[in-house]
Scaffold this active site. Structure first.
Site, short mmCIF file in Angstrom:
data_model
loop_
_atom_site.label_atom_id
_atom_site.label_comp_id
_atom_site.label_asym_id
_atom_site.label_seq_id
_atom_site.Cartn_x
_atom_site.Cartn_y
_atom_site.Cartn_z
N ASN A 1 0.57 -0.74 -0.11
CA ASN A 1 0.43 -0.07 0.52
C ASN A 1 0.81 1.27 0.14
OD1 ASN A 1 -2.97 -0.77 0.09
ND2 ASN A 1 -2.26 -1.62 1.34
N HIS B 1 -8.18 -0.68 5.75
CA HIS B 1 -9.26 -1.84 6.30
C HIS B 1 -8.89 -3.09 5.76
CE1 HIS B 1 -9.36 -4.85 9.60
NE2 HIS B 1 -10.62 -5.38 8.53
C1 GRF Z 1 -3.37 -4.42 3.74
O1 GRF Z 1 -4.36 -5.62 3.88
C2 GRF Z 1 -3.80 -4.41 4.91
O2 GRF Z 1 -5.81 -3.90 4.91
C3 GRF Z 1 -3.80 -4.67 6.38
O3 GRF Z 1 -2.57 -5.44 6.24
C4 GRF Z 1 -2.14 -5.43 4.96
C5 GRF Z 1 -0.67 -4.48 4.63
O4 GRF Z 1 -0.06 -5.16 3.46
N1 GRF Z 1 -4.22 -3.68 7.19
P1 GRF Z 1 0.73 -4.23 2.76
O5 GRF Z 1 1.73 -4.01 4.33
O6 GRF Z 1 0.42 -2.12 2.56
O7 GRF Z 1 1.34 -4.76 1.96
#
Ligand code: GRF
Length: 218
Positions: A17, A108
């Site tokens: 992300n 989330h």
């Molecule tokens: C994502 O699915 C987010 O929604 C959750 O943890 C995961 C993190 O993934 N809270 P990344 O580290 O962004 O790849």
């Protein structure tokens, strides 16, 4: 181009992300990435992309709380316009949330208020829901409960597995989170004194075009 709207991102792991935020940052500038895990992959990405990583190991502190307080101090010193929790796997202390009231958002992987907490995809499958997805919300004193800004949803198909749902939803997260942060930066999404999320008309149109739902409670 430098943007005036300064964002810091909290992560604990892979940072996909963080990558999509960096790639899609039109109206904001990610200045720092903070983590409770010095080994988090996302910190390497930050360094490679000229974003300052800040992290110290749990073993450097007598308690988890002191490690968290160190992170909080860094955030307070940086005084960002927005804090984005992007896969940050710790609960923030209420005092910190208070300091940045209306300035912390979290992504989330479920359609909140369904499935707060962990293992959202497995729980969605087990419960037999027909729709699943992801939510970006403002952070309040409890876990995954704050005012919902926007959601993105998909169908849960009969042959979906935890792996296929994870992949589908992560792809949606990568579009939804930057869209929300860009629109907070431009003032098209606001958090008002009554703790409500307020949207511009333009934002409503953009949400419709992107098939995002605003402030939706299911
Ligand atoms: C994502 O699915 C987010 O929604 C959750 O943890 C995961 C993190 O993934 N809270 P990344 O580290 O962004 O790849």
């Amino acid at each position: 181009m430098q943007n005036d709207f300064r964002v810091i991102v909290f992560i604990s792991g892979r940072g996909s992300n963080l990558q999509s935020l960096t790639r899609c940052a039109k109206h904001f500038n990610i200045t720092h990435v903070l983590s409770n895990k010095p080994e988090a992959k996302g910190l390497e990405f930050a360094t490679e992309h000229g974003i300052t990583p800040l992290s110290r190991a749990r073993k450097d502190f007598p308690s988890v709380l002191q490690q968290k307080e160190w992170l909080y101090e860094q955030a307070v010193k940086l005084n960002p316009d927005l804090i984005v929790l992007a896969g940050y796997m710790q609960i923030l202390e209420p005092g910190f949330v208070e300091i940045f009231s209306g300035k912390i958002v979290n992504i989330h992987p479920s359609l909140l208020p369904q499935f707060p907490g962990l293992d959202t995809h497995a729980r969605a499958l087990a419960s037999g829901v027909k729709k699943h997805g992801c939510t970006v919300h403002y952070v309040d004193h409890e876990v995954d409960t704050g005012p919902i800004i926007a959601q993105s949803q998909c169908d849960v198909l009969p042959d979906d597995t935890e792996a296929t749902l994870t992949e589908k939803v992560l792809g949606m997260e990568h579009r939804l989170l930057p869209w929300v942060v860009n629109n907070i930066a431009t003032g098209d999404i606001l958090f008002n004194e009554q703790n409500e999320v307020v949207y511009s008309e333009q934002l409503r149109t953009s949400a419709k075009e992107n098939l995002f739902q605003l402030g939706r409670k299911i």
